[in-house]
Design an enzyme around this catalytic site. Structure first.
Site, short mmCIF file in Angstrom:
data_model
loop_
_atom_site.label_atom_id
_atom_site.label_comp_id
_atom_site.label_asym_id
_atom_site.label_seq_id
_atom_site.Cartn_x
_atom_site.Cartn_y
_atom_site.Cartn_z
N SER A 63 0.79 -1.24 0.00
CA SER A 63 0.00 0.00 0.00
C SER A 63 0.82 1.28 0.00
CB SER A 63 -0.93 0.03 1.21
OG SER A 63 -2.12 -0.61 0.88
N LYS A 66 0.34 3.39 -2.92
CA LYS A 66 -0.84 4.28 -3.07
C LYS A 66 -0.42 5.76 -3.05
CE LYS A 66 -4.38 1.11 -1.15
NZ LYS A 66 -3.82 -0.18 -0.91
N TYR A 188 -3.93 -2.10 -10.35
CA TYR A 188 -3.78 -1.84 -8.90
C TYR A 188 -2.82 -2.86 -8.26
CZ TYR A 188 -4.97 -2.16 -3.95
OH TYR A 188 -4.89 -2.25 -2.58
N TYR A 240 -4.03 2.96 7.97
CA TYR A 240 -5.25 2.16 8.14
C TYR A 240 -6.12 2.81 9.20
CZ TYR A 240 -2.10 -1.00 5.72
OH TYR A 240 -1.20 -1.54 4.84
N VAL A 258 1.09 -3.75 3.90
CA VAL A 258 1.03 -5.05 4.57
C VAL A 258 2.28 -5.90 4.35
CG1 VAL A 258 -1.49 -5.19 4.70
CG2 VAL A 258 -0.31 -6.12 2.69
N1 GLU Z 1 -2.34 -5.30 -2.22
C1 GLU Z 1 -2.87 -5.20 -0.89
C2 GLU Z 1 -4.39 -5.27 -0.92
O1 GLU Z 1 -4.99 -4.71 -1.76
C3 GLU Z 1 -2.40 -3.92 -0.27
C4 GLU Z 1 -2.83 -3.81 1.15
C5 GLU Z 1 -1.98 -2.93 1.99
O2 GLU Z 1 -0.75 -2.94 1.93
O3 GLU Z 1 -2.59 -2.19 2.76
O4 GLU Z 1 -5.03 -5.91 -0.13
#
Ligand code: GLU
Length: 304
Positions: A63, A66, A188, A240, A258
């Site tokens: 993530s 992002k 994504y 989060y 994650v």
């Molecule tokens: N590729 C992971 C998902 O979409 C990323 C989650 C993360 O790192 O928060 O669940």
């Protein structure tokens, strides 16, 4: 400030900490990573590099990508992309569907999965070769054209993206996804599968500490007034359902993934990254958060 001495102190403290938490297993390939890994790298605005542990080893940025997706979208798009994605903390897990239903398919922010999927949709509509151009963007801000994705992680996540597919279907039913669902999901997951070391991530994150410009070449990647907004979203939504706790304990804008990575910045001072795959119940790296808390305590500096 003797950053190396401070990092050495943190490294010593970590040897006495009992490892806690769990490696992410819902993406099967991530479950194979050794829970013992720990790396930390601080890149200072005066160009100094300070590090310890496995800071040169690559891990899945997940993530943290992002932030790069949002930056690329904001650098290319001048009309208001924030009509399709909000900028409020969600107070819900990163892959939750509940809020989306009663908020009419508008994700709370670009750093939860739903929000990043909307940003991916926007990038697909804007770029000719989204994957290639996204990778080139990250390579450019890292000054490293060898960066790539981990194909095993990419394929592993593709086989089990039920929740992200559900988020896309729900948002498409509200008219907030314009491209083909499979194409958005594929792009994504590609972004999440990029691998970087702590050192490489700290170099990339200097852009956010350096008012939107690369430290090496002074190239403006994104304008100062846009980077100010990205940093604000990192502060309020980057961890989060634990952004408040991270602000309280660490006091820096940042983003976690994650894969166990955290990238954070102190504007006009440094970019710092940590990697430790054991995650706490909210999905943030347990020891990574501890190390960053110690950094802002031992330096006596945070943004607050
Ligand atoms: N590729 C992971 C998902 O979409 C990323 C989650 C993360 O790192 O928060 O669940």
């Amino acid at each position: 400030m003797d950053y190396q001495e401070i990092l050495d102190t943190i490294a010593l403290e970590l040897t006495t900490k009992q490892p806690r938490g769990n490696v992410a297993t819902y993406i099967p390939e991530l479950a194979k990573v050794s829970p013992q890994k720990f790396g930390m790298h601080l890149h200072c605005i005066n160009s100094g590099h300070y590090c310890f542990g496995n800071s040169d080893e690559k891990f899945s940025i997940q993530s943290i990508s992002k932030v790069f997706g949002l930056t690329l979208a904001m650098s290319l798009i001048h009309e208001d992309l924030f009509e399709r994605v909000d900028v409020e903390p969600s107070g819900n897990p990163f892959n939750s569907l509940i809020q989306l239903e009663y908020e009419n398919g508008i994700p709370r922010n670009p750093f939860i999965n739903a929000g990043a999927l909307v940003i991916s949709d926007i990038l697909i509509s804007t770029l000719k070769s989204p994957k290639q151009e996204f990778l080139q963007f990250v390579q450019n801000i890292t000054d490293n054209d060898t960066l790539k994705i981990n194909v095993e992680v990419f394929e592993s996540e593709k086989k089990c993206s039920y929740r992200n597919a559900a988020l896309l279907h729900l948002m498409k039913s509200f008219g907030n996804i314009t491209n083909d669902i499979e194409e958005v999901l594929d792009f994504y997951i590609y972004q999440c599968a990029i691998e970087m070391s702590c050192k490489e991530l700290a170099t990339a994150f200097m852009v956010y500490a350096n008012r939107g410009a690369k430290l090496s070449s002074h190239e403006e990647v994104i304008s100062p007034h846009k980077v100010k907004r990205i940093n604000a979203i990192m502060q309020t939504c980057g961890f989060y359902d634990e952004a408040g706790e991270f602000s309280f304990r660490v006091g820096l804008p940042g983003k976690s993934g994650v894969g166990g990575g955290i990238a954070a910045i102190h504007p006009n001072q440094y970019a710092v990254t940590v990697w430790s795959p054991l995650l706490n119940p909210k999905g943030n790296s347990e020891l990574g958060m501890y190390a960053l808390e110690r950094l802002t305590t031992l330096t006596g500096l945070s943004i607050f």
